[in-house]
Design an enzyme around this catalytic site. Structure first.
Site, PDB file in Angstrom:
ATOM      1  CB  CYS A 279      35.387  43.729  90.654  1.00 17.70           C
ATOM      2  SG  CYS A 279      36.219  45.152  91.417  1.00 17.70           S
TER       3      CYS A 279
ATOM      4  CE  LYS B  97      34.426  39.186  92.641  1.00 18.90           C
ATOM      5  NZ  LYS B  97      34.401  40.469  93.357  1.00 18.90           N
TER       6      LYS B  97
ATOM      7  CD  GLU C 258      31.476  44.461  91.405  1.00 16.62           C
ATOM      8  OE1 GLU C 258      31.534  43.666  92.353  1.00 16.62           O
ATOM      9  OE2 GLU C 258      32.385  45.287  91.144  1.00 16.62           O
TER      10      GLU C 258
END
Length: 410
Positions: A345, A293, A238
């Site tokens: 994540c 995301k 990330e």
């Protein structure tokens, strides 16, 4: 004499609460030190549920407070990088108080059967959308299943143990049905040679402009290493590139050219007219696909409060910065004929990413754990990914900055 009894009573109340918190947290710290003994975790997990069912209300609140701290003390570490160090003790105590309040509600109605139902109800409660407090995780490395049904059966079993002698023998029946008798699901891995880059960039230097070129060079070294060693895919963590990658034409063109020899997955920022995104970039054969995301971290990437409060918090603590923007649905990447679901994540520990997987059982998850190191955060993240990999019969390829890369199977 009365005063001595009172003091001893208070000590007992506190000790019961503290012991319960320790039992509820043992599985995390044992895993953190690579101690994953099924029998031990099974016994500790059962003991913690029994304590939740039997200790007094004040002990429950104390247990909740310390459990919140034992599980989530590390969250406050991220405030170091916002120059808000003074908030660390307040944030830590706040997490303790939140779990303490939830445990107080367990005994809101002073009936043993209500407490049993309330403990089960906790598995559905996600304060402010934060879903990392999962009591089912107690049994992730045990002989018991981690489904909701099995957790309910375990509570039922321990409830029988709290009853009169003639009912105690019944405890074995639900416990037998809660055991995980099935063999691990075997999923065929993709016929790809995957290189998961090993990066360890500290958060305090990651976004410093003076270090940007060195970080980019290190990333390119990892890509070149994967090419030289015949890998089909290289995965970087990330925000491996600490910049708006889609706005950097030179770097985009460079990575597109590299993608003739190897598929590249990397994290970076991107932006459009709606705002800024935490994104994953997939470069393949001179083409690029960007996955933004979907599930943002509560209070980290978005403030899960009404807009007036969100704007106020961002103004006071984040210099007026706005929340990240997000995509409406997960993105899949096709890598040499195999579909992989993207997860960044926190997303890899949410149901949203794993639902509607359709043709794929493979997840590429990228994380930056530098925010919270050193701490148990990578351990809790690993345990949660094991939970979801098992729940959805998926393989997770987890590439991380500042902690261990993992391939997690059901």
């Amino acid at each position: 004499m009365f005063l001595v009894k009172r003091v001893n009573f208070n000590k007992t109340i506190i000790i019961k609460g503290l012991i319960t918190a320790i039992l509820l947290s043992c599985f995390i710290y044992l895993s953190h030190f690579s101690i994953e003994i099924k029998l031990l975790n099974s016994i500790l997990g059962l003991a913690s549920i029994f304590m939740l069912l039997t200790i007094p209300r004040v002990s429950l609140v104390i247990a909740g407070f310390f459990t919140g701290i034992f599980w989530f003390y590390w969250i406050a570490f991220s405030f170091i990088y916002y120059e808000l160090i003074y908030l660390i003790p307040f944030v830590t105590i706040t997490f303790g108080l939140i779990i303490a309040f939830l445990f107080f509600l367990i005994d809101f109605i002073k009936r043993p059967i209500f407490r049993a139902f309330a403990i089960f109800a906790l598995t559905y409660i996600e304060p402010f959308g934060f879903n990392w407090f999962k009591l089912e995780l107690l049994f992730i490395d045990s002989y018991f299943d981690t489904s909701k049904l099995s957790f309910a059966l375990i509570i039922m079993s321990m409830f029988f143990l709290t009853r009169k002698l003639k009912y105690k023998a019944l405890a074995i029946i639900p416990l037998l049905f809660a055991i995980n008798y099935s063999e691990p699901v075997k999923i065929e891995e993709p016929n790809l040679k995957i290189y998961m880059a090993k990066l360890s960039t500290s958060q305090n230097i990651k976004w410093n402009q003076r270090n940007k070129l060195n970080i980019i060079d290190r990333n390119i070294d990892e890509i070149n290493y994967a090419i030289d060693n015949g890998y089909d895919l290289v995965v970087l963590p990330e925000t491996a590139f600490p910049l708006l990658l889609d706005k950097n034409e030179f770097l985009m063109d460079f990575l597109k050219k590299k993608s003739i020899k190897i598929d590249i997955i990397t994290g970076a920022m991107s932006s459009d007219e709606k705002g800024y995104y935490n994104s994953t970039f997939h470069f393949s054969n001179k083409k690029v696909k960007i996955a933004n995301k979907v599930v943002l971290v509560p209070f980290g990437e978005e403030i899960p409060l009404p807009k007036i409060l969100t704007d106020l918090i961002n103004k006071i603590f984040y210099d007026g910065a706005q929340d990240y923007s997000k995509a409406s649905k997960p993105t899949d990447f096709n890598i040499k004929g195999y579909n992989f679901r993207n997860a960044i994540c926190y997303e890899a520990t949410t149901d949203e990413i794993f639902q509607n997987l359709n043709e794929t059982k493979y997840i590429i998850a990228i994380s930056n754990n530098a925010w919270f190191m050193p701490s148990i955060e990578p351990t809790i993240q690993k345990l949660l990914m094991k939970y979801y990999a098992k729940k959805y019969n998926s393989i997770i390829y987890h590439t991380v900055n500042k902690s261990e890369n993992l391939i997690i199977k059901p």
